[in-house]
Design a protein around this motif. Structure first.
Motif, PDB file in Angstrom:
ATOM      1  N   UNK A 220      45.264  30.659  41.604  1.00  0.00           N
ATOM      2  CA  UNK A 220      45.586  32.062  41.920  1.00  0.00           C
ATOM      3  C   UNK A 220      44.762  33.006  41.056  1.00  0.00           C
ATOM      4  N   UNK A 221      44.737  32.721  39.773  1.00  0.00           N
ATOM      5  CA  UNK A 221      43.994  33.589  38.849  1.00  0.00           C
ATOM      6  C   UNK A 221      42.501  33.556  39.118  1.00  0.00           C
ATOM      7  N   UNK A 222      41.964  32.413  39.437  1.00  0.00           N
ATOM      8  CA  UNK A 222      40.540  32.324  39.753  1.00  0.00           C
ATOM      9  C   UNK A 222      40.183  33.155  40.983  1.00  0.00           C
ATOM     10  N   UNK A 223      41.089  33.228  41.941  1.00  0.00           N
ATOM     11  CA  UNK A 223      40.812  34.017  43.141  1.00  0.00           C
ATOM     12  C   UNK A 223      40.907  35.515  42.870  1.00  0.00           C
ATOM     13  N   UNK A 224      41.744  35.894  41.916  1.00  0.00           N
ATOM     14  CA  UNK A 224      41.973  37.314  41.658  1.00  0.00           C
ATOM     15  C   UNK A 224      41.133  37.890  40.528  1.00  0.00           C
ATOM     16  N   UNK A 225      40.755  37.076  39.589  1.00  0.00           N
ATOM     17  CA  UNK A 225      40.035  37.557  38.423  1.00  0.00           C
ATOM     18  C   UNK A 225      38.565  37.747  38.763  1.00  0.00           C
ATOM     19  N   UNK A 226      38.158  39.008  38.872  1.00  0.00           N
ATOM     20  CA  UNK A 226      36.775  39.288  39.253  1.00  0.00           C
ATOM     21  C   UNK A 226      35.911  39.693  38.069  1.00  0.00           C
ATOM     22  N   UNK A 227      36.504  40.337  37.103  1.00  0.00           N
ATOM     23  CA  UNK A 227      35.686  40.820  35.987  1.00  0.00           C
ATOM     24  C   UNK A 227      35.742  39.884  34.783  1.00  0.00           C
ATOM     25  N   UNK A 228      36.915  39.429  34.445  1.00  0.00           N
ATOM     26  CA  UNK A 228      37.102  38.575  33.278  1.00  0.00           C
ATOM     27  C   UNK A 228      37.477  37.178  33.749  1.00  0.00           C
ATOM     28  N   UNK A 229      36.718  36.171  33.417  1.00  0.00           N
ATOM     29  CA  UNK A 229      37.058  34.826  33.887  1.00  0.00           C
ATOM     30  C   UNK A 229      38.425  34.342  33.406  1.00  0.00           C
TER      31      UNK A 229
ATOM     32  N   UNK B 216      41.823  35.416  51.888  1.00  0.00           N
ATOM     33  CA  UNK B 216      41.258  34.761  50.712  1.00  0.00           C
ATOM     34  C   UNK B 216      41.995  33.453  50.414  1.00  0.00           C
ATOM     35  N   UNK B 217      43.312  33.487  50.467  1.00  0.00           N
ATOM     36  CA  UNK B 217      44.107  32.293  50.207  1.00  0.00           C
ATOM     37  C   UNK B 217      43.803  31.201  51.237  1.00  0.00           C
ATOM     38  N   UNK B 218      43.670  31.567  52.486  1.00  0.00           N
ATOM     39  CA  UNK B 218      43.408  30.573  53.531  1.00  0.00           C
ATOM     40  C   UNK B 218      42.062  29.883  53.322  1.00  0.00           C
ATOM     41  N   UNK B 219      41.071  30.619  52.844  1.00  0.00           N
ATOM     42  CA  UNK B 219      39.760  30.012  52.564  1.00  0.00           C
ATOM     43  C   UNK B 219      39.864  28.968  51.457  1.00  0.00           C
ATOM     44  N   UNK B 220      40.621  29.297  50.414  1.00  0.00           N
ATOM     45  CA  UNK B 220      40.768  28.360  49.302  1.00  0.00           C
ATOM     46  C   UNK B 220      41.573  27.133  49.725  1.00  0.00           C
ATOM     47  N   UNK B 221      42.634  27.337  50.487  1.00  0.00           N
ATOM     48  CA  UNK B 221      43.417  26.195  50.976  1.00  0.00           C
ATOM     49  C   UNK B 221      42.560  25.283  51.841  1.00  0.00           C
TER      50      UNK B 221
END
Length: 167
Positions: free
Chosen positions: A2-11, A27-32
């Motif tokens: 979840x965090x990897x999908x949402x965190x755009x500026x700070x890893x 976005x979630x469907x692509x990752x699943x």
């Protein structure tokens, strides 16, 4: 994830764990889908993603709340159990398209309704929280019964979890 999908500026934006913002279904469907591809060498198709969307998304704008995705009867635990089942026992069947995947119980009845004896389909169980596969087939010899057997992953084999008959 979840965090990897949402965190755009700070890893490693750890504040995302305190109060994770919602994530859009696209976005979630692509990752699943990617997870199924990486584990079982086959992505989720549009029908499977549609079934998952109906099960997971209750926001009219298509956002998924972390709390909905991660509660005790967790959607993530269910999906993770299915991924583990594929990896340990079913990768060839999944990769080659013999498992329909995410198909609702209701849709299964519709698909099998007019089929001949012995017609069957394999789908992921909706009722097993640990990840299981359901084998559903037509047996009209018992007055038009549809039969379901759920198999869940045991350490070295698949074990029968339940048998359901429906007239």
């Amino acid at each position: 994830m979840w965090c990897n999908m949402l965190s755009t500026s700070e890893p490693w934006n750890l504040s995302l764990f305190v109060n994770p913002p919602p994530l859009h279904w696209e976005k979630l469907s692509q990752v699943l889908s990617w997870q199924f591809l990486s584990v079982g060498q086959r992505e989720l198709d549009e029908n499977q993603l549609s079934m998952l969307k109906d099960k997971i998304v209750d926001d009219p704008d298509g956002f998924v709340q972390w709390s909905k995705f991660s509660k005790n009867e967790s959607t993530w635990m269910w999906i993770d159990g299915i991924l583990d089942l594929i990896k340990r026992h079913l990768v060839d069947l999944w990769r080659d398209g013999y498992i329909m995947g995410f198909v609702s119980r209701e849709r299964t009845w519709v698909l099998l309704q007019e089929r001949q004896n012995g017609t069957f389909l394999l789908r992921f169980s909706e009722s097993s929280k640990d990840g299981a596969i359901t084998f559903s087939w037509v047996d009209r010899s018992n007055g038009g019964m549809f039969l379901h057997i759920n198999f869940r992953a045991a350490p070295k084999q698949l074990t029968v979890e339940s048998l359901v008959m429906r007239p």
